[in-house]
Design an enzyme around this catalytic site. Structure first.
Site, PDB file in Angstrom:
ATOM      1  N   ASP A  35     -25.022 -18.158  48.850  1.00 45.34           N
ATOM      2  CA  ASP A  35     -25.860 -18.317  50.335  1.00 45.34           C
ATOM      3  C   ASP A  35     -25.362 -17.597  51.185  1.00 45.34           C
ATOM      4  O   ASP A  35     -26.374 -17.085  51.998  1.00 45.34           O
ATOM      5  CB  ASP A  35     -25.533 -19.761  50.660  1.00 45.34           C
ATOM      6  CG  ASP A  35     -25.986 -20.955  49.903  1.00 45.34           C
ATOM      7  OD1 ASP A  35     -27.229 -20.378  49.088  1.00 45.34           O
ATOM      8  OD2 ASP A  35     -25.793 -21.989  49.579  1.00 45.34           O
ATOM      9  N   GLU A 110     -32.756 -36.882  52.812  1.00 48.50           N
ATOM     10  CA  GLU A 110     -32.282 -37.322  51.403  1.00 48.50           C
ATOM     11  C   GLU A 110     -31.386 -36.307  50.767  1.00 48.50           C
ATOM     12  O   GLU A 110     -31.338 -35.396  51.246  1.00 48.50           O
ATOM     13  CB  GLU A 110     -33.584 -37.555  50.656  1.00 48.50           C
ATOM     14  CG  GLU A 110     -34.444 -36.379  50.404  1.00 48.50           C
ATOM     15  CD  GLU A 110     -35.868 -36.686  49.904  1.00 48.50           C
ATOM     16  OE1 GLU A 110     -36.465 -37.613  50.081  1.00 48.50           O
ATOM     17  OE2 GLU A 110     -36.313 -35.712  49.117  1.00 48.50           O
ATOM     18  N   LYS A 112     -29.809 -33.841  48.220  1.00 49.98           N
ATOM     19  CA  LYS A 112     -30.102 -32.776  47.440  1.00 49.98           C
ATOM     20  C   LYS A 112     -29.422 -32.707  46.298  1.00 49.98           C
ATOM     21  O   LYS A 112     -28.323 -32.305  46.134  1.00 49.98           O
ATOM     22  CB  LYS A 112     -29.992 -31.329  48.179  1.00 49.98           C
ATOM     23  CG  LYS A 112     -30.577 -30.113  47.367  1.00 49.98           C
ATOM     24  CD  LYS A 112     -30.131 -28.654  48.471  1.00 49.98           C
ATOM     25  CE  LYS A 112     -30.840 -27.589  47.691  1.00 49.98           C
ATOM     26  NZ  LYS A 112     -30.430 -27.436  46.611  1.00 49.98           N
ATOM     27  N   CYS A 421       8.407 -11.189  29.576  1.00 49.50           N
ATOM     28  CA  CYS A 421       9.467 -11.294  28.378  1.00 49.50           C
ATOM     29  C   CYS A 421       9.373  -9.978  27.519  1.00 49.50           C
ATOM     30  O   CYS A 421       7.900  -9.632  27.151  1.00 49.50           O
ATOM     31  CB  CYS A 421       8.975 -12.512  27.573  1.00 49.50           C
ATOM     32  SG  CYS A 421      10.235 -12.548  25.868  1.00 49.50           S
ATOM     33  N   CYS A 426       8.600 -12.349  20.254  1.00 51.11           N
ATOM     34  CA  CYS A 426       8.472 -13.399  20.994  1.00 51.11           C
ATOM     35  C   CYS A 426       7.032 -14.127  20.396  1.00 51.11           C
ATOM     36  O   CYS A 426       5.990 -13.633  20.385  1.00 51.11           O
ATOM     37  CB  CYS A 426       8.274 -13.524  22.328  1.00 51.11           C
ATOM     38  SG  CYS A 426       7.794 -15.114  23.221  1.00 51.11           S
TER      39      CYS A 426
END
Length: 669
Positions: A35, A110, A112, A421, A426
């Site tokens: 918007d 109302e 939306k 690390c 690992c």
């Protein structure tokens, strides 16, 4: 950048986001961010009318009609958008404008609903057609068979007007959306980002049974056209629809003044978090049909209605834990785990905390009350810490010195905030390395999912990427343990692994996961060096002769191949029969070089190819694809809704070609 270029860039960006939202049901930005882009463009066009363009996204509805779930059908009544407003002042101005043009107007305020627009056509009380918005003006998609399985869509009306067309919003209740995503997770499929995306994708399904299973809902918000009954007002129409058993928008309110309208909008806003479905605003409509007819519409919006858009949703919650994960490169990523909150239609309980510097800036610790929001309505983020709600005994969180997986000492990256690390053995790093290696852009081993990878690493079958090519030797054990499923599934994956040995060498280079060497860079590198033997012997200067390879990337490549373990890895690939040479003749990706030296830009929706396929075809024959039109562009490949890129190409005298012309150029079909 000049005003004209700024306007063109905004138009192009909005068209891109329109396509993601309306056609792909996969938006990249939030409604609010979209918007704001649209508001900026409207303001610039207002200030500079000399750059007006009838094809600007401010002048038309956002979507295009597609042929997915059904054939295209022509709209009897345009399915227009609404003019968006973001402040009380704009709403009061709208009401005042209506009051000047009309005699004592009445307004309906109302919800939306955040869903997908749908029109239903009835003839003598029988449902004849359901159509999506499509381009909003001319065509939509016929989704009648899918609409018939939506419980809120009535097949037969109690009264039988000669013709009735109504428009509403197809949406998903939050609990139904959560159930769908739970099932997606169980099936190992990608979860939907939000209920609106899920509803839109479901309505376009080719199989109505899927639509029925996902439990879509629908509210009707307008009578588009009627023959056989006369209504004076919108609310009279609602009463008629309710008598037919058709759900209409909940809790609509009648107002006379601007202040009453604004109070109704505020009341809806306060209630939005308690609803069982998502709303993204409130709609203000003139109640009288005669007044609406007098006011008419522009090419994009009715003049008698406006939508107030609420600001982005934020919620407070309590941080319960900070998890530490280890990435493919060894980077430690802290993740906040908090009490679940509902944002933009989904329940969220996790958000990344990036690094120690970010956490220091927030001044965050376990049991803090935090404010969470969603970026792009997809990614949860922590905005701030409510320090006044901090509990006694609170401790600021600090990433420990040891890796949470292997226990090795962590090292802070030079000139960055990242902790890493550096233990290449690992297990956490290995898992992500293998996921990258088998991925689509790398060795492309379809069906080799993360679940299999995790189990194979855990059981000791995979300790490096080269071990993947030794899995066939353990076939019987894999079947017996059921690590990849039954015999058929195991053999299928082993076959995919074997086939991957034939890949072009750039895929192997991509799969190695060398920092700063992605798919495009790997292609360019292998086009120059042709074999891994040549690449491994290359100097920094030779590497930097490759386009887009600078000193940092060259150093990463040299460092990778200097390590003994990586030299052994390459020898194992070679011994396993993995292709180590570039197939691309004359520097091309399997083509004959006929597009060598040509630069293409792709825009709009092509009739058969998607952009990725079109780009792959161009690259196959030696062409280059870029994102923006310039004097260096050789051709603009344009599809439907090409927009500002085509305008710019024509102004620069750059040839504009169609998909058919590209296929002719490449000898394709």
């Amino acid at each position: 950048m000049g005003i004209k270029e700024n306007i063109e860039q905004l138009r192009e960006k909005i068209e891109y986001h329109n396509n993601r939202y309306y056609n792909e049901d996969n938006p990249e930005v939030s409604d609010y961010e979209y918007d704001m882009l649209m508001q900026k463009l409207k303001q610039l066009e207002k200030e500079h009318p000399e750059y007006e363009d009838a094809n600007s996204p401010t002048k038309k509805v956002g979507g295009t009609a597609k042929r997915q779930a059904g054939v295209l059908v022509r709209h009897n009544v345009p399915m227009l958008s609404l003019q968006d407003m973001f402040s009380k002042e704009e709403i009061l101005e709208f009401v005042e404008d209506m009051q000047k043009q009309l005699e004592d107007p009445e307004f309906v305020v109302e919800y939306k609903i955040d869903g997908l627009s749908l029109s239903l056509r009835y003839e003598y009380g029988k449902l004849k057609l359901a159509e999506t918005r499509g381009d909003g003006v001319t065509f939509g998609e016929d989704v009648t068979e899918n609409a018939r399985v939506i419980e809120d869509v009535k097949q037969t009306l109690r009264d039988k007007p000669k013709y009735l067309e109504i428009r509403g919003e197809v949406y998903m209740k939050n609990e139904d959306f959560d159930a769908v995503n739970e099932l997606q997770e169980l099936l190992g499929k990608k979860a939907f980002a939000n209920p609106r995306n899920c509803a839109a994708g479901t309505l376009r399904q080719l199989d109505p049974s899927v639509t029925k299973e996902r439990k879509l809902s629908m509210f009707v918000f307008n009578i588009q056209q009627v023959d056989g009954i006369v209504f004076e007002t919108h609310t009279q129409g609602y009463e008629f629809l309710k008598n037919q058993g058709i759900p209409v928008i909940d809790d609509y309110r009648l107002c006379k003044t601007g202040e009453e309208v604004w109070k109704a909008i505020e009341a809806i806003g306060e209630n939005r978090g308690k609803l069982p479905y998502d709303i993204d605003g409130a709609v203000v409509k003139v109640n009288s049909y005669r007044d609406r007819e007098q006011l008419g519409a522009t090419s994009k919006v009715p003049r008698w209605a406006a939508a107030y858009k609420y600001p982005p949703e934020e919620k407070e919650t309590v941080l319960r834990e900070i998890e530490l994960s280890v990435g493919r490169t060894g980077r430690i990523t802290p993740t906040a785990v908090f009490d679940p909150v509902r944002l933009c239609g989904t329940s969220v309980s996790r958000a990344t905390l990036h690094n120690q510097d970010f956490m220091d800036e927030l001044d965050i610790g376990v049991l803090d009350t935090v404010v969470v929001y969603k970026s792009g309505e997809i990614i949860p983020k922590i905005k701030e810490v409510k320090k006044e709600k901090r509990p006694a005994g609170w401790v600021k969180f600090q990433i420990p010195d040891a890796c949470p997986v292997c226990g090795e000492k962590l090292v802070r990256d030079k000139d960055t905030a990242d902790m890493k690390c550096i233990n290449e053995s690992c297990p956490a790093q290995l898992e992500r390395q293998i996921i990258n290696f088998v991925g689509r852009d790398a060795m492309d081993m379809k069906g080799f999912g993360a679940v299999y990878i995790t189990e194979l690493i855990k059981k000791g079958y995979i300790k490096s990427a080269a071990d993947i090519y030794s899995l066939k030797e353990s076939r019987d054990a894999l079947i017996e343990e059921g690590l990849i499923g039954k015999e058929k599934n195991t053999d299928k994956l082993l076959s995919v692994i074997e086939k991957s040995k034939e890949n072009d060498a750039y895929k192997l280079l991509t799969g190695l996961g060398i920092p700063n060497v992605g798919k495009a860079a790997a292609k360019a590198i292998m086009r120059k060096f042709r074999t891994f033997d040549s690449l491994i012997r290359a100097t920094s200067e030779e590497l930097q002769e490759v386009e887009d390879i600078g000193g940092v990337s060259a150093e990463s490549i040299l460092r990778f191949f200097a390590k003994k373990e990586n030299q052994e890895l390459m020898e194992r690939f070679k011994a396993a029969g993995v292709n180590m040479e570039c197939y691309m003749e004359d520097g091309m990706d399997g083509g004959d070089g006929r597009l060598s030296g040509k630069t293409f830009v792709i825009t709009g929706t092509l009739p058969n190819l998607d952009r990725r396929e079109a780009a792959a075809l161009i690259e196959k024959f030696g062409g280059k694809v870029t994102n923006s039109v310039s004097k260096k562009t050789s051709y603009l490949l344009a599809g439907e809704k090409a927009g500002s890129k085509q305008t710019k190409a024509e102004s620069l005298g750059i040839p504009v070609i169609s998909e058919a012309m590209l296929l002719e150029m490449t000898g394709g079909k």
